[in-house]
Design an enzyme around this catalytic site. Structure first.
Site, PDB file in Angstrom:
ATOM      1  N   CYS A   1      -3.125  -2.569   1.724  1.00 31.85           N
ATOM      2  CA  CYS A   1      -4.589  -2.120   1.716  1.00 31.85           C
ATOM      3  C   CYS A   1      -3.974  -0.024   1.698  1.00 31.85           C
ATOM      4  O   CYS A   1      -3.931   0.090   3.253  1.00 31.85           O
ATOM      5  CB  CYS A   1      -5.161  -2.977   2.436  1.00 31.85           C
ATOM      6  SG  CYS A   1      -7.167  -1.686   2.616  1.00 31.85           S
TER       7      CYS A   1
ATOM      8  N   THR B   1      -3.277  -1.010  -3.993  1.00 32.17           N
ATOM      9  CA  THR B   1      -4.065   0.185  -4.909  1.00 32.17           C
ATOM     10  C   THR B   1      -3.276   1.458  -4.321  1.00 32.17           C
ATOM     11  O   THR B   1      -2.765   1.724  -3.579  1.00 32.17           O
ATOM     12  CB  THR B   1      -5.406   0.353  -4.318  1.00 32.17           C
ATOM     13  OG1 THR B   1      -5.859   0.476  -3.054  1.00 32.17           O
ATOM     14  CG2 THR B   1      -6.276  -0.821  -5.175  1.00 32.17           C
TER      15      THR B   1
END
Ligand SMILES: Cc1cc2nc3c(=O)[nH]c(=O)nc-3n(C[C@H](O)[C@H](O)[C@H](O)COP(=O)(O)OP(=O)(O)OC[C@H]3O[C@@H](n4cnc5c(N)ncnc54)[C@H](O)[C@@H]3O)c2cc1C
Ligand SMILES: Cc1cc2nc3c(=O)[nH]c(=O)nc-3n(C[C@H](O)[C@H](O)[C@H](O)COP(=O)(O)O)c2cc1C
Ligand code: SF4
Ligand code: SF4
Ligand code: SF4
Lengths: 437, 454
Positions: free
Chosen positions: A138, A204
């Protein structure tokens, strides 16, 4: 009919498509809907210690859109689960009990102390879930607190936490990697050294979606301030594929099970990840953009492809393309291709001409005998593939490989059919003399 | 309500029916639609659509700018080549112009909707014009005259104003605009767009329009040539072709263009009388517009009768379809033979059936009568040469010019419908005016240079 059942680090699922840890797996309600739709497994939305984190109450998501508003790329600043740990674990337990044939994997993120990891692993084991995924990826919010990508960016931490987890649980341990590093092989090697059963990637990518030019604030923003988010969706697929391929072909990590993630939208994307070594795949954005029903198209497409190609199981083509990834210096410099325009398909838009003329090798005509006509000049074409990339008509321009004996009219060299790369090229000051036969 | 009684009467429809019938025939694109359509453009190199636009608008550029949300830039790309790009977006037969050349036709039979996108860009700009798009070069002190304030004359005037000259435009009509104001179909140019566009065009300054001033009556060419640095003739086609059969003095026998002009000037469509049965003789845009607008005024039966086959009609396939969709019947291969009148009122029209024999149109000997309360003549207009006089050379009854618009008279340029060899379209008139202005400006500079050097 191809057999789509999948076994990944011992975890069985009816197909190789899992939902990645994210909003689609936020709670029992979502996961049950997903399983009803046919998803093979779910990595539960990352849980952490209580008290739960809080999310912003403004825009969490935003998208890079095509003109007709198709989502090309997607960005979020959501943190991990904002619900109490027990609520998540109880639901996980119930869902696994009700759906024994589906994979349920717990995604975890706690501070970097052995005690914290030991305690959460114990609680998670009670749910009966199939495995754990360590969220070292994250890239926003959590990383400011020393978790997520802050761990994933330091190979030593990865190795350390992976080792603790292997020590404190019998469950398979999957380490989820962040792409926000310079060379993904280092964190992957660290995961392996720590004893991880598998890696999953990518999480991501750090991103700012844009700027609101009227208000002169980054976009999206919460009350005038924004924070970089994590970028995912179709646009990140090439980045994810490269990272998967790098790990698959690295000497040190070769063979480590890989759960491929990043931009998977169609069955074809999934098949590509598998061909580059992934044992299964995870999907987030595509489900967030179209809903769970896409699983039907993913499995149907993959199954038809496998039938056509004669693959009975996913394992039969897993990693089949890995060895075609090479270092640049291994590419055959004696191989020559030329663009060919299929005049029956050409609609005369002229784009191939202008891009080759302005930015490549001036190898496509605009007029022939005074008439609008687009044709490749072999004597100029270097086979760069630019025209192929910009032509709006499918298959209208293709590249043709010259056969041994043909002459490359650009260089005047006859195609030898022999392989020779940069390492022995005369222009290479560091060349090795080719071994004489 | 609709009144289907015989005879010629006004108020056949209910007010809301008039409002509906005379609203925009083609709804403008909404923003979402425009963005999606803009995305279809391939941004072609040396784009075929540009070459097919008589004014040479850089179409891929303006479409790209729409896609990039730069409406002002899109409008600039359009208007710098075609100052009446707003009207042209509404009235150009794009199916035979830019859109016919679009490369999207090859695989899809569905070109990029260039006309609608052009309208989107120009409407968007006119709704929020901001600072002027065009400014005038330093004043030259030179003056030009234009005869006719139609698209040709206005385009000529605007370009010269940009180049720093002053222009006086003379027009015989009470309002400027030519057929933009008195001819084009009502449903193509709603809400007074023609005058709004002209007001915007004139806002550049340096152009004076003098209405109710006819060449040959109020001014003469020799005076203009003497008093101005150059003269442009853009007088359109003031004459109407005759049927070639006896035309009795009967109520209901009318020129289609006059009827259309009245309709365009009507403040209330319910006051415009129309027959129950209407016959329109002709095969062009005027015939289609007269027929469709008759229908929209509440005529029950409207028939276009044309002496040759469908493919010979100068109205495009799209326009013929539009007529049919509007409820108009089109009859081919019949030539006018006799106006059937009774008691000073038209009762019908007798036609002779025709065919082609050895390449010549001949009558077969058969005749038939189409009953009608109104018969519109739409068999073409003609150039009236008298006002300009004998110094201007003609060919085929129209003014001869070279590619720059120069006539046989060194100080006179011409363009638009009154010149020979064109297609009689608004967009061509605009291009002619523009070219003539550039040519006239060049001539002036050349002359100045020669005097300096001489
Ligand atoms: C019914 C109808 C529908 C049409 N529909 C379309 C369409 O949909 N799309 C399209 O592209 N084209 C259409 N056209 C054609 C288009 O209107 C013309 O091609 C265009 O208007 C020509 O412009 P112009 O400036 O040459 O002449 P005009 O527009 O005819 O303007 C000529 C001007 O000169 C003035 N004038 C004439 N004689 C004198 C004089 N002696 N002294 C002073 N002033 C004078 C007139 O009053 C008029 O204002 C249509 C034409 C008609 C008749
Ligand atoms: C809104 C959102 C929230 C996410 N939250 C998590 C998370 O809590 N834990 C995690 O490991 N990954 C999280 N991810 C990353 C996804 O699991 C996945 O790795 C990434 O989106 C790439 O896959 P995709 O391109 O299919 O979306 C999140 C992604 C999104 C879009
Ligand atoms: S392959 Fe490259 S060099 Fe060859 S024609 Fe295409 S763009 Fe030009
Ligand atoms: S880009 Fe393709 S369609 Fe366009 S001119 Fe080139 S070959 Fe033809
Ligand atoms: S031809 Fe069609 S696709 Fe090409 S630039 Fe023109 S409008 Fe666009």
């Amino acid at each position: 009919m191809a057999d789509l059942t999948s076994t990944f680090v011992g975890i069985k699922s009816p197909n190789p498509f899992w939902l990645a840890s994210a909003p689609p797996t936020d709670k029992a309600y979502n996961v049950e809907r997903a399983f009803e739709a046919g998803w093979g497994g779910a990595v539960w939305k990352t849980v952490g210690e209580d008290p739960p984190i809080v999310n912003v109450n403004g825009p969490r998501y935003s998208a890079l859109l095509s003109q007709d508003r198709r989502v090309i790329g997607f960005n979020n600043i959501e943190l991990i689960s904002d619900r109490p740990l027990k609520v998540n674990l109880d639901e996980m337990k119930r869902v696994k009990r009700d759906w024994p044939d589906r994979a349920v994997v717990a995604s975890l993120m706690v501070p970097c102390t052995e005690k914290d990891w030991r305690e959460i692993l114990k609680k998670v084991e009670d749910t009966g879930c199939d495995g754990v995924e360590l969220n070292f990826g994250c890239p926003h919010g959590m990383s400011e607190r020393g978790m997520g990508a802050a761990v994933g960016q330091v190979p030593e931490y990865i190795e350390m936490v992976a080792a603790w987890c292997k020590q404190h649980t019998k469950l398979p341990v999957i380490v989820k990697l962040t792409p926000n590093i310079t060379d993904v092989r280092f964190p992957a090697r660290a995961a392996k050294k720590g004893g991880a059963d598998a890696v999953s990637l990518i999480n991501t990518i750090n991103s700012i979606m844009g700027v609101d030019l009227e208000r002169m604030t980054m976009h999206p923003s919460t009350d005038g301030r924004g924070s970089h988010g994590g970028y995912c969706g179709y646009a990140v697929k090439p980045i994810a594929l490269n990272m998967v391929g790098e790990i698959a072909r690295d000497k040190e990590t070769r063979g480590i099970p890989i759960s491929g993630i990043g931009g998977i939208t169609t069955w074809r994307d999934a098949a590509e990840f598998i061909a580059l070594g992934a044992g299964n795949v995870q999907v987030c954005t595509a489900a967030m953009v179209y809903g769970f029903k896409i699983i039907k198209d993913l499995t149907d497409g993959l199954s038809n492809f496998m039938d056509e190609q004669g693959y009975r199981s996913v394992a039969e083509f897993q990693g089949k393309a890995v060895d075609t990834i090479a270092d640049w210096q291994a590419l055959n410099l004696n191989h020559v291709e030329k663009a060919v325009i299929n005049q029956d398909l050409c609609i005369q838009c002229g784009r191939c001409h202008v891009v080759c003329e302005d930015t490549s090798h001036q190898a496509i005509t605009a007029t022939v005998n005074g008439k609008r006509h687009f044709e490749v000049k072999d004597e100029e074409c270097v086979g760069c593939n630019l025209c192929v990339s910009v032509c709006p008509v499918t298959d209208c321009i293709t590249l043709r490989a010259l056969k041994p004996g043909e002459v490359d009219t650009r260089t005047g060299v006859k195609i030898s059919g022999k392989y020779a790369n940069w390492t022995t090229h005369p222009n290479n000051p560091m060349r090795k003399e080719p071994e004489s036969a | 309500m609709s009144d289907t009684s015989d005879g010629i009467r006004a108020g056949r429809l209910a007010p809301e029916e008039y409002a509906r019938n005379f609203s925009d025939s083609h709804a403008p694109l909404q923003r979402v639609q425009a963005l999606i359509e803009a995305d279809r453009c391939y941004y072609c190199y040396d784009a075929p659509c540009i070459n097919a636009c008589p004014t040479g608008i850089d179409i891929p550029t303006f479409i790209q700018r729409i896609a990039q949300d730069n409406i002002r830039g899109a409008a600039r790309a359009i208007l710098e080549e075609n100052i009446l790009g707003g009207m042209c977006a509404r009235v150009c037969p794009t199916e035979v112009l830019c859109e016919q050349a679009c490369v999207r036709n090859t695989n899809e039979d569905k070109p990029v909707e260039i006309g609608l996108l052009q309208r989107f860009a120009t409407d968007g700009y006119f709704a929020k014009p901001g600072a002027p798009l065009f400014s005038r070069a330093a004043k030259t002190g030179r003056r030009f005259a234009a005869v006719g304030a139609g698209p040709a004359g206005l385009s000529f005037a605007h370009r010269l104003a940009m180049l720093g000259h002053d222009v006086v435009v003379f027009d015989a009509n009470p309002k400027a605009g030519g057929l933009n104001e008195y001819g084009l179909a009502t449903y193509k140019t709603v809400e007074g767009f023609a005058q709004k566009e002209i007001d915007w065009l004139l806002s550049i300054g340096g152009i004076e329009v003098r209405c109710n001033q006819a060449l040959g009556r109020d001014v003469v060419l020799s005076d203009l040539v003497r008093d101005y640095d150059g003269v442009f003739l853009g007088m359109g086609l003031a004459g109407v072709n005759a049927l070639g059969v006896t035309e009795p003095q009967a109520a209901g026998l009318r020129d289609a263009v006059r009827f259309i002009a009245e309709l365009r000037q009507a403040s209330d469509f319910s006051k415009v009388p129309i027959g129950r049965k209407v016959v329109v003789i002709g095969g062009g845009m005027t015939a289609v517009d007269a027929a469709v607008q008759s229908k929209k005024l509440g005529a029950e039966d409207v028939t276009i009768v044309y002496r040759r086959g469908e493919e010979a009609m100068s109205a495009s396939g799209y326009e013929q379809d539009w007529a049919k969709r509007s409820g108009v019947t089109i009859k081919h291969w019949a030539a006018p033979k006799e106006v059937v009148a009774e008691g000073g009122q038209v009762r019908g029209m007798r036609f002779a059936t025709t065919r082609v024999d050895n390449g010549k149109l001949v009558e077969t000997g058969e005749t038939f009568v189409v009953p009608a309360d109104m018969v519109f003549k739409a068999i073409g207009q003609s150039y009236e040469p008298a006002p300009a006089g004998a110094s201007i050379k003609l060919n085929g009854g129209r003014i001869v010019t070279d590619a720059e618009g120069r006539t046989s008279h060194a100080k006179v340029w011409a363009g638009g419908d009154c010149t020979y060899g064109g297609r009689d379209l608004t967009v061509e008139a605009v291009e002619h005016g523009k070219r003539a202005a550039i040519s006239a400006d060049k001539a002036l500079r050349q002359a100045a240079r020669e005097t300096r050097n001489g």
